[in-house]
Scaffold this motif. Structure first.
Motif, PDB file in Angstrom:
ATOM      1  N   THR B 425       0.834  -1.191   0.000  1.00 44.79           N
ATOM      2  CA  THR B 425       0.000   0.000   0.000  1.00 44.79           C
ATOM      3  C   THR B 425       0.873   1.247   0.000  1.00 44.79           C
ATOM      4  O   THR B 425       0.625   2.193  -0.741  1.00 44.79           O
ATOM      5  CB  THR B 425      -0.900   0.034   1.266  1.00 44.79           C
ATOM      6  N   GLU B 426       1.870   1.226   0.843  1.00 38.33           N
ATOM      7  CA  GLU B 426       2.734   2.411   0.964  1.00 38.33           C
ATOM      8  C   GLU B 426       3.523   2.673  -0.323  1.00 38.33           C
ATOM      9  O   GLU B 426       3.940   3.793  -0.584  1.00 38.33           O
ATOM     10  CB  GLU B 426       3.731   2.246   2.119  1.00 38.33           C
ATOM     11  N   ASN B 427       3.751   1.679  -1.123  1.00 38.76           N
ATOM     12  CA  ASN B 427       4.598   1.832  -2.299  1.00 38.76           C
ATOM     13  C   ASN B 427       3.863   1.499  -3.592  1.00 38.76           C
ATOM     14  O   ASN B 427       4.360   0.740  -4.425  1.00 38.76           O
ATOM     15  CB  ASN B 427       5.836   0.943  -2.187  1.00 38.76           C
ATOM     16  N   LYS B 433       5.220  -0.050 -11.186  1.00 36.00           N
ATOM     17  CA  LYS B 433       6.409  -0.273 -12.025  1.00 36.00           C
ATOM     18  C   LYS B 433       6.596  -1.761 -12.267  1.00 36.00           C
ATOM     19  O   LYS B 433       6.878  -2.208 -13.382  1.00 36.00           O
ATOM     20  CB  LYS B 433       7.658   0.267 -11.318  1.00 36.00           C
ATOM     21  N   TYR B 434       6.452  -2.522 -11.184  1.00 33.40           N
ATOM     22  CA  TYR B 434       6.643  -3.977 -11.293  1.00 33.40           C
ATOM     23  C   TYR B 434       5.676  -4.552 -12.302  1.00 33.40           C
ATOM     24  O   TYR B 434       6.055  -5.348 -13.165  1.00 33.40           O
ATOM     25  CB  TYR B 434       6.452  -4.622  -9.917  1.00 33.40           C
ATOM     26  N   LYS B 435       4.460  -4.078 -12.137  1.00 32.14           N
ATOM     27  CA  LYS B 435       3.417  -4.648 -13.009  1.00 32.14           C
ATOM     28  C   LYS B 435       3.627  -4.253 -14.467  1.00 32.14           C
ATOM     29  O   LYS B 435       3.245  -4.975 -15.385  1.00 32.14           O
ATOM     30  CB  LYS B 435       2.036  -4.218 -12.506  1.00 32.14           C
ATOM     31  N   SER B 436       4.262  -3.108 -14.653  1.00 27.98           N
ATOM     32  CA  SER B 436       4.522  -2.685 -16.033  1.00 27.98           C
ATOM     33  C   SER B 436       5.705  -3.458 -16.626  1.00 27.98           C
ATOM     34  O   SER B 436       6.144  -3.164 -17.730  1.00 27.98           O
ATOM     35  CB  SER B 436       4.790  -1.188 -16.085  1.00 27.98           C
ATOM     36  N   GLY B 437       6.258  -4.404 -15.852  1.00 27.28           N
ATOM     37  CA  GLY B 437       7.304  -5.273 -16.414  1.00 27.28           C
ATOM     38  C   GLY B 437       8.684  -5.052 -15.815  1.00 27.28           C
ATOM     39  O   GLY B 437       9.613  -5.795 -16.077  1.00 27.28           O
ATOM     40  N   VAL B 441      12.444  -4.260  -9.498  1.00 24.72           N
ATOM     41  CA  VAL B 441      12.120  -3.430  -8.331  1.00 24.72           C
ATOM     42  C   VAL B 441      11.641  -4.258  -7.147  1.00 24.72           C
ATOM     43  O   VAL B 441      11.520  -3.772  -6.032  1.00 24.72           O
ATOM     44  CB  VAL B 441      11.050  -2.359  -8.661  1.00 24.72           C
ATOM     45  N   ILE B 442      11.416  -5.542  -7.385  1.00 21.74           N
ATOM     46  CA  ILE B 442      10.927  -6.392  -6.295  1.00 21.74           C
ATOM     47  C   ILE B 442      11.882  -6.378  -5.105  1.00 21.74           C
ATOM     48  O   ILE B 442      11.453  -6.457  -3.953  1.00 21.74           O
ATOM     49  CB  ILE B 442      10.657  -7.823  -6.782  1.00 21.74           C
ATOM     50  N   SER B 443      13.186  -6.258  -5.394  1.00 24.89           N
ATOM     51  CA  SER B 443      14.152  -6.268  -4.273  1.00 24.89           C
ATOM     52  C   SER B 443      13.920  -5.097  -3.337  1.00 24.89           C
ATOM     53  O   SER B 443      14.136  -5.191  -2.134  1.00 24.89           O
ATOM     54  CB  SER B 443      15.571  -6.266  -4.817  1.00 24.89           C
ATOM     55  N   ILE B 462       9.992 -13.923   2.018  1.00 27.56           N
ATOM     56  CA  ILE B 462       9.287 -12.665   1.737  1.00 27.56           C
ATOM     57  C   ILE B 462       9.000 -12.560   0.242  1.00 27.56           C
ATOM     58  O   ILE B 462       7.881 -12.244  -0.185  1.00 27.56           O
ATOM     59  CB  ILE B 462      10.120 -11.452   2.212  1.00 27.56           C
ATOM     60  N   LYS B 463      10.031 -12.893  -0.524  1.00 30.02           N
ATOM     61  CA  LYS B 463       9.888 -12.795  -1.971  1.00 30.02           C
ATOM     62  C   LYS B 463       8.726 -13.681  -2.454  1.00 30.02           C
ATOM     63  O   LYS B 463       7.865 -13.242  -3.236  1.00 30.02           O
ATOM     64  CB  LYS B 463      11.191 -13.227  -2.641  1.00 30.02           C
ATOM     65  N   ASP B 464       8.709 -14.942  -1.942  1.00 31.28           N
ATOM     66  CA  ASP B 464       7.652 -15.873  -2.340  1.00 31.28           C
ATOM     67  C   ASP B 464       6.261 -15.282  -2.067  1.00 31.28           C
ATOM     68  O   ASP B 464       5.372 -15.303  -2.910  1.00 31.28           O
ATOM     69  CB  ASP B 464       7.798 -17.198  -1.587  1.00 31.28           C
ATOM     70  N   LYS B 465       6.126 -14.726  -0.843  1.00 29.20           N
ATOM     71  CA  LYS B 465       4.805 -14.202  -0.447  1.00 29.20           C
ATOM     72  C   LYS B 465       4.417 -13.001  -1.298  1.00 29.20           C
ATOM     73  O   LYS B 465       3.257 -12.841  -1.701  1.00 29.20           O
ATOM     74  CB  LYS B 465       4.822 -13.802   1.039  1.00 29.20           C
ATOM     75  N   ILE B 466       5.383 -12.128  -1.577  1.00 31.35           N
ATOM     76  CA  ILE B 466       5.069 -10.944  -2.387  1.00 31.35           C
ATOM     77  C   ILE B 466       4.595 -11.371  -3.769  1.00 31.35           C
ATOM     78  O   ILE B 466       3.600 -10.881  -4.285  1.00 31.35           O
ATOM     79  CB  ILE B 466       6.289 -10.006  -2.503  1.00 31.35           C
ATOM     80  N   LEU B 467       5.335 -12.344  -4.329  1.00 34.36           N
ATOM     81  CA  LEU B 467       4.966 -12.811  -5.659  1.00 34.36           C
ATOM     82  C   LEU B 467       3.528 -13.368  -5.667  1.00 34.36           C
ATOM     83  O   LEU B 467       2.769 -13.127  -6.584  1.00 34.36           O
ATOM     84  CB  LEU B 467       5.944 -13.877  -6.146  1.00 34.36           C
ATOM     85  N   GLU B 468       3.216 -14.102  -4.559  1.00 33.76           N
ATOM     86  CA  GLU B 468       1.853 -14.631  -4.422  1.00 33.76           C
ATOM     87  C   GLU B 468       0.827 -13.499  -4.503  1.00 33.76           C
ATOM     88  O   GLU B 468      -0.140 -13.549  -5.238  1.00 33.76           O
ATOM     89  CB  GLU B 468       1.707 -15.292  -3.051  1.00 33.76           C
ATOM     90  N   LYS B 469       1.136 -12.419  -3.725  1.00 34.79           N
ATOM     91  CA  LYS B 469       0.217 -11.290  -3.613  1.00 34.79           C
ATOM     92  C   LYS B 469       0.039 -10.568  -4.948  1.00 34.79           C
ATOM     93  O   LYS B 469      -1.019 -10.090  -5.286  1.00 34.79           O
ATOM     94  CB  LYS B 469       0.736 -10.281  -2.577  1.00 34.79           C
ATOM     95  N   LEU B 470       1.147 -10.472  -5.638  1.00 38.20           N
ATOM     96  CA  LEU B 470       1.089  -9.692  -6.858  1.00 38.20           C
ATOM     97  C   LEU B 470       0.469 -10.509  -8.004  1.00 38.20           C
ATOM     98  O   LEU B 470       0.491 -10.149  -9.124  1.00 38.20           O
ATOM     99  CB  LEU B 470       2.508  -9.209  -7.237  1.00 38.20           C
TER     100      LEU B 470
END
Lengths: 91, 470, 479
Positions: B425-427, B433-437, B441-443, B462-470
């Motif tokens: 939410t904060e970012n 940007k991530y979604k635009s490809g 920026v995931i790091s 953390i990375k796994d969970k973020i990817l799930e969310k996105l």
């Protein structure tokens, strides 16, 4: 032939101060003695090993253990604050 | 450097042997402290005294000879070397001349073999303090055992000379033959150096350098002398064979004053010491107790653990450091991880505190424990470093610190999900940007989550969970 | 009452008198000291005398002795020590100005062993400076005279030790023998002097003159007395790496043993340079000896004619090295100077006498660049030949008999200006030092004109018992 110059060089090496009179007298005496020694130079010594020790024994080894000796510094005569002092050694 | 000339350097190194007593008497070999206190009739040259040979000094010299690939002489002998100097109480030094203890060895540096001509045992002289009007003499160092290690003139540059000295010092320390502290004069180097036009076979006239108290001064003095000699040769001048004294402050080498007549040491066999006989069995016994030497350990470390040259070199710098590594990997089966920690974190602490690994307060077992926690993913790398810093400060174990501070990795997904939601939410712009490809920026997002969770979660999770969310 | 002539008795007789409680320890000391006081002013045998210490020790022994059956072999026997052998807390001058004020902080091993054997060290005896000489005339403390006739030299360099034993200013004495320095004065003074095998007695504390030749030796009235002293001082010493590490057998001298010996007489002995009066005495003695020992045969020592040249080259080279430590830096004489090199040169010029300087110069020359092989190196090879001569000869005999010296005692001052003539007097004594073997000199009958003659018996390495037994047989013939 030993010259007085040779002798003075040797005296310097042996750190013996000799007066001129002494070195001239000693040159003659020593020359006479050395010429007596020449007699062994003519021996056939090929194949003879030099004898460096009077008995052939093997060097004994000492265990590496400290043995304190009593303070020896009092037997050294020319001291300043426990150091031995001499005129400046130039380096 | 003038490239017209080839540089020829030979090195004579004096290494003080680590014995309890002096070479020829039972006085303590330690010097320093009150002047003229560690002396007895023998080492102060009183009338009527005789030398006796220290067994341990002989053993250490053999050890050094074996480690430098020398042939150990089954018979070696001692000789007297005569010169007058106030700190030489007998008027002669007992040394080895015609039959040294060891001959024909070599040291390998960077794949290059430097030949060792000879190693011999000898006694040290005393120490003098000079002032313009008088010199003060202390006999405490008289008779302390030394070995002199002489190379063939095979060294071709100041760099090589320094490299040789570093290697030699490392070997002597591995063997525990000497502490080799240059500033304490345990390890003294006297190079001889000459130049010859490239292609010429005959050696040029050489000079000797004295008073070199660090590897740095060895390097500087050799550079200086190469320069000086090549300038003379360039102008058609002649090099004078002489001993030059290195002036550390002004960085110049000058002729030694006070040496009027040419030296004539009048060597002759020491009548007070019979021949030193070493039987094969004794030599082999010493051979069998030699520790693994740096190059032997290097091979093992590189082959078995697949470590980089650079890291291996740092680990092998001292035997103690290498031993620490070996102890740690016995308990933590990840050589690369251990190696990395040793050369970065541990080394930093040692440098910071100017201490050796022996004085380091974390023992291998505790370091292994810490690293095992990391490997089991119970803590993160960041936390491990925090814990390490605490261990250094408090002497506590890793487990103690982790328990006290609750630093174990959390398995609480709710905390994770809450934090991820907040970060996303904060970012919002980053997410866009991530979604635009722009996936890199995931790091940034992972880092933000890590910060929120105080490092209690692994970046991977953390990375796994973020990817799930996105 | 004190028997004034106790000091004229031998060690074993005194030992028995003590054991039988006929005399006290202090009786011996008082008798010896009385003799010193009456004689030593003329003779100058002592450099220092420890009258008070010696008396105290003897009186103490008298008070404390309980078991007279277990007396030590030298208990209470006053022994003099040559002043180049260190006695703790006493001057050790080597007869030199350079060490005239030097007090030793330690006991030589031989001295420590004498003390353990019960001996009382009574004083330090005069010598040629640094034991370099054959007349005891070159000491910084003045010459010693021969007690037989004060106009004559006592021989040397242990002339002080030989003289005090002769006039009974000590019951026995230690000397040092580098090229004959125990045997030579023993011959000149008419006493017995034993040079042990090199390495059988520790050199620790004997101030080095020529380290590969130096030996601590014993002087006494009889061969047996030297044997008793030798028994006390012999043996391996961890402080001297050149001592022989084989057990020491206590020697009890037995002249009957010579029946089984073969005595060798070198054919080279009766050659040019030997005084005819000495030759006569030696030949007579050998003939008398044939009555007790049938096997007397000629042997050959072809290289001993080179002994003097070989010996002097070696001893001078080693002396130049051993005397380097007397440099005015640490102890002894220092002639102060503003420059170190002058301090060295002046101290050594003033501190050493001419003979010592002569030897240092020749020795330094013989070791210096370009001369080593010609002089010292060659001498070491000839030394080996001389040793091989003895190895060969001792395959055919047990002991070898020669005169001790080729000349009779000469008058004080007579030879001092001719060093080479003095050196030639060592022709018979130096071979044993070069070969590292043992030899003893005991008195032969006087010459026709009443001069003392020494007869030398040489044995192989560790052959002390053989030569002592033979020496005793010769003494018995002379009685």
């Amino acid at each position: 032939m030993l010259t007085q110059i040779d002798l003075e060089k040797v005296a310097k090496l042996a750190k013996l101060g000799l007066t001129l009179e002494e070195s001239s007298r000693l040159t003659g005496e020593i020359e006479k003695i050395i010429s007596y020694f020449q007699q062994i130079k003519h021996l056939n010594l090929y194949d003879v090993t030099p004898m460096t020790h009077a008995v052939s024994i093997v060097l004994p080894l000492r265990y590496d253990e400290i043995r304190p000796t009593k303070c020896l510094v009092e037997y050294l005569s020319y001291k300043k604050f426990n150091y031995i002092f001499v005129p400046a050694v130039l380096e | 450097m003038n490239s017209k000339y080839e540089v020829i350097i030979g090195l004579e190194v004096h290494v003080q042997l680590k014995t309890r007593t002096k070479l020829f008497c039972a006085c303590p070999a330690e010097f320093g402290g009150q002047p003229n206190t560690n002396i007895c009739p023998i080492c102060s040259g009183l009338p009527g005294v005789l030398p006796t040979m220290n067994q341990h000094a002989v053993d250490l010299a053999i050890k050094a000879g074996l480690a430098l690939n020398c042939q150990i002489s089954e018979k070696s002998s001692f000789a007297r070397k005569h010169y007058f100097y106030p700190d030489l109480p007998k008027g002669y030094q007992i040394t080895q001349y015609k039959e040294p203890l060891a001959i024909n060895g070599f040291v390998e540096i960077d794949g290059l073999k430097i030949s060792i001509r000879r190693i011999h045992l000898e006694e040290d002289s005393g120490k003098s303090i000079h002032s313009p009007t008088e010199s003060l003499i202390d006999f405490n160092r008289c008779g302390v055992p030394l070995i002199e290690i002489v190379t063939e003139p095979e060294i071709r540059s100041p760099d090589q000379a320094v490299k040789y000295l570093q290697t030699l010092r490392q070997i002597m320390r591995y063997l525990d033959v000497s502490d080799c502290e240059m500033e304490k004069a345990h390890f003294r180097c006297e190079p001889n150096i000459s130049l010859r036009p490239i292609g010429q076979k005959q050696f040029g006239v050489r000079t000797e350098l004295k008073n070199l108290n660090s590897l740095n001064s060895v390097h500087q003095a050799l550079e200086f002398e190469i320069n000086r000699q090549s300038k003379i040769l360039d102008t058609g001048g002649v090099i004078v064979q002489e001993t030059l004294f290195w002036d550390e402050q002004n960085r110049v080498a000058g002729t030694m004053r006070g040496k009027e007549e040419s030296e004539d040491y009048r060597y002759f066999p020491e009548p007070d010491l019979p021949v030193l006989v070493l039987n094969r069995e004794n030599i082999d016994n010493i051979k069998n107790t030699l520790p693994l030497l740096p190059w032997q350990r290097k091979k093992i470390l590189k082959e078995k653990y697949n470590l980089s040259e650079n890291i291996v070199n740092i680990i092998l710098e001292t035997k103690e450091f290498a031993d620490y590594f070996v102890e740690t990997i016995k308990l933590c089966d990840d050589a690369k991880l251990v190696a990395n920690w040793l050369v970065t974190e541990v080394k930093a602490v040692l440098n910071d505190k100017s201490i050796s690994i022996n004085e380091f307060n974390i023992i291998p077992k505790e370091l292994a424990n810490l690293l095992n926690l990391l490997r089991a993913q119970k803590i993160t790398g960041t936390v491990a470093k925090e814990i390490f810093t605490d261990m250094v400060l408090t002497n506590k174990t890793a487990t103690e610190i982790v328990n006290e501070k609750g630093l174990f990795l959390s398995n609480d997904d709710s905390l994770l999900i809450k934090s991820i939601d907040e970060v996303l939410t904060e970012n919002a712009d980053i997410v866009a940007k991530y979604k635009s490809g722009k996936t890199s920026v995931i790091s940034f997002l992972i880092g933000a989550v890590l910060q929120k969770t105080h490092g209690k979660l692994t970046p991977q999770k953390i990375k796994d969970k973020i990817l799930e969310k996105l | 009452m004190i028997n004034p002539d106790l000091c004229d008795l031998t060690i074993s007789v005194l030992h028995n008198k003590i054991k039988n409680r006929e005399i006290k320890f202090s009786d011996i000391i008082f008798s010896v000291i009385k003799r010193v006081k009456s004689e030593d002013q003329k003779i100058n045998g002592y450099i220092s005398i420890f009258e008070e210490d010696a008396i105290n020790q003897a009186v103490d022994l008298d008070k404390t002795i309980k078991n007279f059956e277990q007396l030590k072999p030298l208990s209470g026997i006053p022994i003099a020590v040559k002043d180049n052998i260190c006695v703790k807390d006493k001057l050790t001058t080597c007869g030199s100005k350079i060490l005239a004020n030097f007090i030793s902080p330690y006991d030589a091993t031989a001295v420590a062993k004498l003390k353990v054997a019960g001996a009382i060290i009574i004083g330090k005896t005069n010598l040629d400076e640094f034991a370099m000489g054959s007349s005891t005339e070159t000491s910084y403390f003045g010459p010693t005279s021969n007690p037989i006739d004060n106009r004559y030299v006592p021989g040397g360099s242990s002339g002080g030790s030989a003289a005090v034993v002769k006039y009974s200013g000590a019951i026995g004495a230690l000397g040092s023998d580098t090229g004959g320095s125990v045997r030579h004065p023993a011959a000149f003074c008419g006493v017995a002097g034993l040079k042990p095998t090199y390495g059988r007695v520790s050199r620790y504390g004997l101030v080095a003159f020529a380290s590969s030749l130096d030996c601590v030796g014993a002087l006494g009235k009889t061969a047996e007395d030297t044997a008793i002293i030798f028994n006390a001082i012999a043996g391996y010493d961890e402080m001297d790496a050149t001592t022989i590490n084989t057990p020491v057998k206590n020697i009890s001298v037995d002249s009957n043993a010579i029946k089984k010996y073969t005595i060798g007489i070198p054919k080279e002995v009766f050659a040019e340079g030997l005084d005819g009066r000495i030759a006569k005495v030696i030949e007579d003695t050998i003939n008398n000896l044939r009555k007790r020992c049938r096997n007397v045969k000629e042997v050959s020592l072809p290289n001993t004619k080179y002994a003097v040249a070989t010996y002097y080259l070696i001893c001078m080279a080693e002396a130049s090295s051993n005397l380097a430590r007397y440099d005015g830096v640490k102890y002894g004489l220092r002639v102060s100077s503003s420059e170190l090199k002058d301090l060295y040169a002046q101290t050594r010029d003033e501190g050493f006498n001419t003979e010592v300087k002569r030897r240092i110069l020749i020795g330094t020359y013989g070791l210096s660049k370009g001369y080593y092989d010609e002089y010292y190196g060659t001498a070491q090879k000839v030394r080996n030949l001389i040793k091989q001569d003895f190895d060969q000869a001792f395959k055919d005999c047990d002991v070898i008999i020669t005169p001790t010296t080729p000349v009779l005692p000469f008058k004080l001052g007579e030879q001092i200006s001719d060093p080479l003539a003095m050196y030639l007097g060592d022709i018979f004594t130096t071979p044993a030092n070069l070969a590292g073997i043992t030899a003893i000199s005991v008195p032969a009958p006087l010459t026709i004109d009443n001069f003392p003659v020494g007869i030398q018996i040489t044995g192989p390495a560790l052959g002390e018992e053989q030569i002592l037994n033979t020496a005793k047989a010769i003494e018995e013939i002379n009685e």
